[in-house]
Enzyme design. Sequence first.
Site, short mmCIF file in Angstrom:
data_model
loop_
_atom_site.label_atom_id
_atom_site.label_comp_id
_atom_site.label_asym_id
_atom_site.label_seq_id
_atom_site.Cartn_x
_atom_site.Cartn_y
_atom_site.Cartn_z
N SER A 216 1.74 -9.59 -0.91
CA SER A 216 1.14 -8.34 -0.83
C SER A 216 1.94 -7.60 0.90
CB SER A 216 -0.23 -8.42 -0.70
OG SER A 216 -0.88 -9.32 -0.26
N LYS B 260 0.84 -0.94 -0.09
CA LYS B 260 0.38 0.20 -0.22
C LYS B 260 0.88 1.47 -0.20
CE LYS B 260 -4.89 -1.36 1.45
NZ LYS B 260 -4.62 -2.91 1.65
N GLU C 126 -10.14 7.06 3.53
CA GLU C 126 -10.82 5.80 4.43
C GLU C 126 -9.81 5.10 4.66
OE1 GLU C 126 -10.41 6.07 0.97
OE2 GLU C 126 -9.65 3.84 0.46
C1 LIG Z 1 -5.05 -3.92 1.66
C2 LIG Z 1 -4.75 -5.39 1.46
C3 LIG Z 1 -4.84 -6.55 0.26
C4 LIG Z 1 -6.24 -6.05 -0.46
O1 LIG Z 1 -6.16 -4.86 -0.93
P1 LIG Z 1 -5.79 -4.61 -2.51
O2 LIG Z 1 -6.53 -3.56 -2.98
O3 LIG Z 1 -6.91 -6.02 -3.48
O4 LIG Z 1 -4.86 -4.88 -2.97
C5 LIG Z 1 -4.41 -7.58 0.01
N1 LIG Z 1 -2.88 -7.51 0.90
C6 LIG Z 1 -2.85 -6.61 2.28
C7 LIG Z 1 -1.09 -7.34 2.83
C8 LIG Z 1 -3.00 -5.69 1.97
O5 LIG Z 1 -2.70 -4.54 2.72
#
Ligand SMILES: *Cc1c(COP(=O)(O)O)cnc(C)c1O
Length: 393
Positions: free
Chosen positions: A377, A89, A111
């Site tokens: 992610s 993010k 948000e």
């Molecule tokens: C917020 C988040 C997601 C989901 O958000 P996307 O916009 O779909 O990427 C996925 N993995 C992690 C670690 C997150 O913090």
Amino acid sequence: MNYFVDKNGYYGEFGGAYIPEMLFPNVAQLKQEYLKIMGEASFKNDFQKLLKDYVGRPSPLYLAKRLSEKYKAKIYLKREDLNHTGAHKINNTIGQILLAKRLGKTRIIAETGAGQHGVATATVCALMGLECVVYMGAVDIERQAPNVSRMKMLGAEVMPALSGSRTLKDATNEAIRDWISNPTNTFYIIGSVVGPHPYPDMVARFQSVISEEMKLQLQEQEGRENPDYILACVGGGSNAAGAFYHYLDHHSVKLIAVEAAGKGINSGESAATSILGHLGIIHGSKTLLMQTEDGQITEPYSISAGLDYPGVGPLHAHLFKTKRAQFLNATDDEAMQAGMELCKLEGIIPAIESAHALAALAKLKFKPSDVVVVNLSGRGDKDLDTYVKYFNL
Ligand SMILES: *Cc1c(COP(=O)(O)O)cnc(C)c1O
């Protein structure tokens, strides 16, 4: 077939900017300026330098040997979990705050659901010395106390959303209301590839650093830029958009999007938006969303707070509709087991969101020569309580 946004802000039939008239000047200014500013050498320079020195990019592309043995393919992990603040993010919030500064904005709003985007926003506001207000559902404030504390430590004001179900969609409504009341000095940092055009495209471009690096790293390690598969979890869709971006037109690369099935697709407690959703408008964008027959948004559910978004970004709705990406899903149980498996096989505790992408490994048939990239992610530190409770540790 075109997978990129068209000049009207659409991906096929999805996208657009369905916003109150009061916000029109703001969104129009952003639409006019974003590509120009992002193309400037000084902007690129500032963005790349912060990604390198502050976030710690490039994130490694790690060949996971024991995981590869188990699934009988060459499995690489793109290590977004190693970024500052623990997920992808931050790539987006750095980009947007640099843009906000160039537009002369002095106040930032955002948000947040699970608090991850709130933390990433509060982080860059502290970095740039800008005022930061984060809207968060009152229910989420209670559920995600550690992230609320982080935002406060970073100097953000956390405003509870007290209406409706007091979760993410209500926080979004409050943020939009704030933006309407403060149109000149305030920039709204949206946390995924959602919202009115040009947000989905802008966020995808900021996150596209993920696939840009993957190309170089695969060339170096495999002697070819293109993998056979890329797997990513989808909440709103930003980490997947970033991991897919530079491969969208390369049809030999199979794109696998993994949604949260919660307690099961047909359990009534799920967040598998592409399968369960219908055309509607959420957050200023025409896309697939989970709704009742009379168009009220259904409250989504997943064990992972970052995936329980009732919609999906318009790019992903288009990838689903055109079948460019294959949409799979993983239940809470499958994700938790896959998360634990990564701990045991590779010594990496993944975010439960990312564990959904890992769970899809068992659902695909690989050849031994296949090169597979899983976009990891985020890291699982924030999820320790959930892991501990689930596994009775
Ligand atoms: C917020 C988040 C997601 C989901 O958000 P996307 O916009 O779909 O990427 C996925 N993995 C992690 C670690 C997150 O913090």
